[in-house]
Scaffold this motif. Structure first.
Motif, PDB file in Angstrom:
ATOM      1  N   ASP A  95      21.428  66.143   7.417  1.00 35.69           N
ATOM      2  CA  ASP A  95      20.729  68.274   7.634  1.00 35.69           C
ATOM      3  C   ASP A  95      19.069  67.677   8.081  1.00 35.69           C
ATOM      4  O   ASP A  95      19.288  66.065   8.885  1.00 35.69           O
ATOM      5  CB  ASP A  95      20.427  68.481   6.674  1.00 35.69           C
ATOM      6  N   ASN A  96      19.236  68.282   9.038  1.00 31.72           N
ATOM      7  CA  ASN A  96      18.026  69.127   9.910  1.00 31.72           C
ATOM      8  C   ASN A  96      17.133  69.076   8.864  1.00 31.72           C
ATOM      9  O   ASN A  96      16.971  69.338   7.900  1.00 31.72           O
ATOM     10  CB  ASN A  96      17.992  70.061  10.534  1.00 31.72           C
ATOM     11  N   GLN A  97      16.075  68.012   9.833  1.00 32.51           N
ATOM     12  CA  GLN A  97      14.674  67.614   9.094  1.00 32.51           C
ATOM     13  C   GLN A  97      13.813  69.284   8.222  1.00 32.51           C
ATOM     14  O   GLN A  97      13.983  70.162   9.024  1.00 32.51           O
ATOM     15  CB  GLN A  97      14.008  67.240   9.854  1.00 32.51           C
ATOM     16  N   ARG A 114       9.469  74.425  -0.270  1.00 30.33           N
ATOM     17  CA  ARG A 114      11.118  75.052  -0.607  1.00 30.33           C
ATOM     18  C   ARG A 114      12.713  74.887  -0.098  1.00 30.33           C
ATOM     19  O   ARG A 114      13.217  74.160  -0.046  1.00 30.33           O
ATOM     20  CB  ARG A 114      11.477  76.546  -0.594  1.00 30.33           C
ATOM     21  N   GLU A 115      12.482  74.101   1.344  1.00 33.98           N
ATOM     22  CA  GLU A 115      13.493  74.006   2.115  1.00 33.98           C
ATOM     23  C   GLU A 115      13.854  72.227   2.369  1.00 33.98           C
ATOM     24  O   GLU A 115      14.663  71.535   1.251  1.00 33.98           O
ATOM     25  CB  GLU A 115      13.082  73.701   3.529  1.00 33.98           C
ATOM     26  N   SER A 116      12.505  71.394   2.697  1.00 35.15           N
ATOM     27  CA  SER A 116      12.876  70.037   1.918  1.00 35.15           C
ATOM     28  C   SER A 116      13.845  70.150   0.203  1.00 35.15           C
ATOM     29  O   SER A 116      14.467  68.674   0.114  1.00 35.15           O
ATOM     30  CB  SER A 116      11.231  69.062   2.044  1.00 35.15           C
ATOM     31  N   ALA A 117      12.454  70.323  -0.464  1.00 43.07           N
ATOM     32  CA  ALA A 117      12.864  70.506  -2.075  1.00 43.07           C
ATOM     33  C   ALA A 117      14.869  71.073  -2.130  1.00 43.07           C
ATOM     34  O   ALA A 117      14.943  70.937  -3.704  1.00 43.07           O
ATOM     35  CB  ALA A 117      12.109  71.087  -2.859  1.00 43.07           C
ATOM     36  N   PRO A 157      13.909  64.430  -0.778  1.00 44.93           N
ATOM     37  CA  PRO A 157      14.443  64.170  -2.073  1.00 44.93           C
ATOM     38  C   PRO A 157      15.369  64.118  -2.800  1.00 44.93           C
ATOM     39  O   PRO A 157      15.051  63.029  -3.790  1.00 44.93           O
ATOM     40  CB  PRO A 157      12.738  65.084  -2.849  1.00 44.93           C
ATOM     41  N   ALA A 158      15.837  64.851  -2.425  1.00 46.65           N
ATOM     42  CA  ALA A 158      17.209  65.024  -3.789  1.00 46.65           C
ATOM     43  C   ALA A 158      18.260  63.958  -3.675  1.00 46.65           C
ATOM     44  O   ALA A 158      19.107  63.780  -4.063  1.00 46.65           O
ATOM     45  CB  ALA A 158      18.081  66.520  -3.236  1.00 46.65           C
ATOM     46  N   PRO A 169      18.228  71.347  -3.525  1.00 43.11           N
ATOM     47  CA  PRO A 169      19.381  70.110  -4.153  1.00 43.11           C
ATOM     48  C   PRO A 169      20.189  69.594  -3.370  1.00 43.11           C
ATOM     49  O   PRO A 169      21.296  68.926  -3.282  1.00 43.11           O
ATOM     50  CB  PRO A 169      19.672  70.294  -5.514  1.00 43.11           C
ATOM     51  N   ASN A 170      20.891  70.420  -2.355  1.00 39.69           N
ATOM     52  CA  ASN A 170      21.876  70.673  -1.530  1.00 39.69           C
ATOM     53  C   ASN A 170      21.582  69.748  -0.205  1.00 39.69           C
ATOM     54  O   ASN A 170      22.377  69.322   0.399  1.00 39.69           O
ATOM     55  CB  ASN A 170      22.847  71.586  -1.407  1.00 39.69           C
TER      56      ASN A 170
END
Length: 552
Positions: free
Chosen positions: A338-340, A351-354, A411-412, A356-357
């Motif tokens: 996915d995009n950074q 919220r975006e980096s975390a 991280p997920a 879970p998907n």
């Protein structure tokens, strides 16, 4: 055209993708199909074209200017590579005809005992590259190989097959490397690597860099020049690969050992994510560019034909088993991600980096990895991949600052792997990493937010061959980062490669470094050595690592 059938513009629209819940694989297949037609070629069709064959070729100058290489070793086979290029930096200098190339494999360097030979074709559609998949070889054996085109002989290469799948392997020695910006230094590290006694070499990405001449300046000064603007077309990527391949030290390392290669970002564009460019280039143009870059990569690497790019994709994640000792799970952390988050760069977690998907590997590759780890019968499980796996917070004090291009930005994805390792009781996990132009040694924690959580594996991060120039041993600010991340046990910012020696009981890692790359001929030293004991995850540093080994 069917008005209900999605157009290329539909496939490139993020809102359309979300509304249709299209997965990345389906997107790439469709976009790749359309862009392949617009580029005027398909790889599967290229081999079927009616191209003239020149039976007795004559060349204006020596055609094997890019050397020879071998790769993707198996217990009974290996890939042999070369490319005919009498004018390597200007499209190769070959006529638009297929050229027969004789190949030989021998048990001795003098070719008194030739055990296999045959004729392959240097295909005009594939830049006159040759990929010979030699089978019927003996496990764990050295072989010598060479090519002949017309009256011209190639240099001699040496390769080695892997041990048999169930063989009891007492020791394996290999090196891994990455990041070799041509302008930033000389490839002395490869000359030193060629002097080692190794079974194979892993290259973890950034084999070429896509910058135009002088666009990327390093602190110690650029000492060589790229030969063109930033590549965008197939011919430009071919010329860039050819420039790198002309380096004599790189050719020595290729000719000395079989290589297992995988890309990162600079083989196409810095920090691209899947089909998303980093810069302002449109998605349609980037897909065309990526397809050209993938094809040129295949043409210049010792890869099997099944990895030939098709429909805009090129599957490079694969597995290599070295008897009962080591299982290498080679990942592609660039093509399916996915995009950074947060627009890339160093950012606080959000919220975006975390989410879970979010994924770094893509769902299919992640399942493949977990299945391989669970079913592995080897003593040591190695994940060979591109970007920093362990958590690395570079903000000293309250708050966190993380690299959104590394696993910290996904991280997920990392947590799913760590949870699986803990649940399945997978032992002797070693992660090998490139990308960051510096050496690090890390203990992988079950939960990086709890320093007292169990250590479930180790990560060895290798420095660059040349990228960022001469480098440095350490800096004061690095000490703060190490204190902030107690699972990180070592840092060094010099150039070089990493050598690993593995037995059933002990894994030994030597960080091999050069004092400079801004001029040729540097000596090499072992800056630090770490060992890991089988069944006891964690790093132990040995003493007396800085002895001079090779003076050149």
């Amino acid at each position: 055209m069917d008005k209900d059938k999605p157009t290329l513009e539909d496939w490139l629209d993020p809102d359309f993708l979300r509304s249709k819940r299209m997965d990345r694989r389906r997107f790439l297949q469709e976009a790749g199909r359309i862009t392949a037609l617009s580029l005027g070629f398909t790889l599967s069709g290229a081999l079927l074209k009616n191209v003239p064959v020149e039976a007795a070729p004559r060349f204006p100058s020596y055609p094997f200017t890019l050397g020879v290489a071998s790769g993707d070793p198996m217990p009974d086979s290996v890939v042999l590579w070369t490319r005919l290029a009498p004018d390597p930096l200007n499209g190769g200098g070959m006529p638009p005809r297929d050229i027969p190339v004789r190949w030989e494999v021998a048990a001795d360097e003098g070719f008194r005992r030739v055990i296999q030979s045959g004729t392959a074709y240097a295909r005009s559609d594939f830049a006159h590259s040759v990929h010979v998949e030699v089978s019927g070889l003996q496990p764990d054996h050295h072989y010598y190989y060479r090519f002949k085109a017309g009256s011209e002989l190639s240099p001699v290469g040496r390769t080695k097959t892997l041990p048999a799948p169930n063989a009891a392997v007492p020791v394996l020695s290999f090196a891994f490397a990455s990041c070799q910006h041509y302008e930033h230094g000389y490839y002395t590290a490869y000359r030193r690597m060629a002097e080692e006694d190794l079974d194979l070499v892993l290259h973890l990405g950034d084999y070429i860099y896509e910058h135009g001449t002088g666009e990327y300046l390093c602190p110690s000064g650029n000492v060589r020049s790229h030969n063109s603007r930033k590549p965008r077309t197939l011919e430009e990527y071919r010329n860039r690969h050819a420039l790198y391949k002309t380096d004599p030290d790189l050719q020595k390392a290729h000719a000395a050992f079989p290589w297992v290669v995988v890309w990162d970002d600079h083989e196409v564009e810095n920090n691209y994510a899947g089909t998303i460019p980093q810069g302002e280039e449109g998605r349609r143009d980037f897909i065309r560019r990526r397809m050209a870059a993938y094809r040129a990569y295949y043409e210049h690497m010792p890869l099997r034909s099944r990895f030939m790019p098709r429909r805009g994709e090129m599957r490079l994640y694969r597995r290599f088993r070295c008897g009962d000792l080591v299982n290498f799970h080679v990942l592609d952390t660039r093509q399916y991600r996915d995009n950074q988050a947060g627009g890339d760069g160093w950012k606080p977690p959000g919220r975006e980096s975390a989410d879970p998907n979010r994924t770094l590997l893509g769902a299919e590759q992640e399942r493949w990895l977990l299945s391989g780890l669970e079913n592995s019968k080897a003593r040591w499980n190695v994940i060979a991949q591109q970007v920093f796996f362990s958590k690395k917070d570079v903000r000293v004090g309250p708050g966190e600052l993380l690299n959104m291009d590394s696993w910290d930005g996904y991280p997920a994805s990392r947590d799913r792997i760590l949870k699986f390792i803990a649940e399945k009781g997978i032992s002797n996990l070693v992660v090998l990493t490139g990308d960051v132009h510096s050496n690090w040694a890390n203990e992988i924690k079950a939960d990086f937010d709890r320093p007292d959580s169990p250590t479930v594996g180790v990560e060895f991060v290798g420095t660059s061959i040349t990228s960022d120039g001469d480098g440095f041993d350490t800096r004061r600010d690095i000490m703060g980062i190490l204190a902030e991340n107690p699972h990180i046990k070592f840092f060094n910012g010099q150039r070089g490669y990493v050598r690993c020696t593995v037995t059933p009981d002990i894994w030994r890692t030597d960080y091999r470094v050069l004092p400079y790359v801004s001029r040729p001929g540097a000596p090499i030293t072992t800056r630090a050595t770490f060992v890991v004991e089988s069944g006891r995850p964690g790093l132990r540093r040995t003493k007396g690592e800085s002895s001079l080994v090779t003076t050149g």
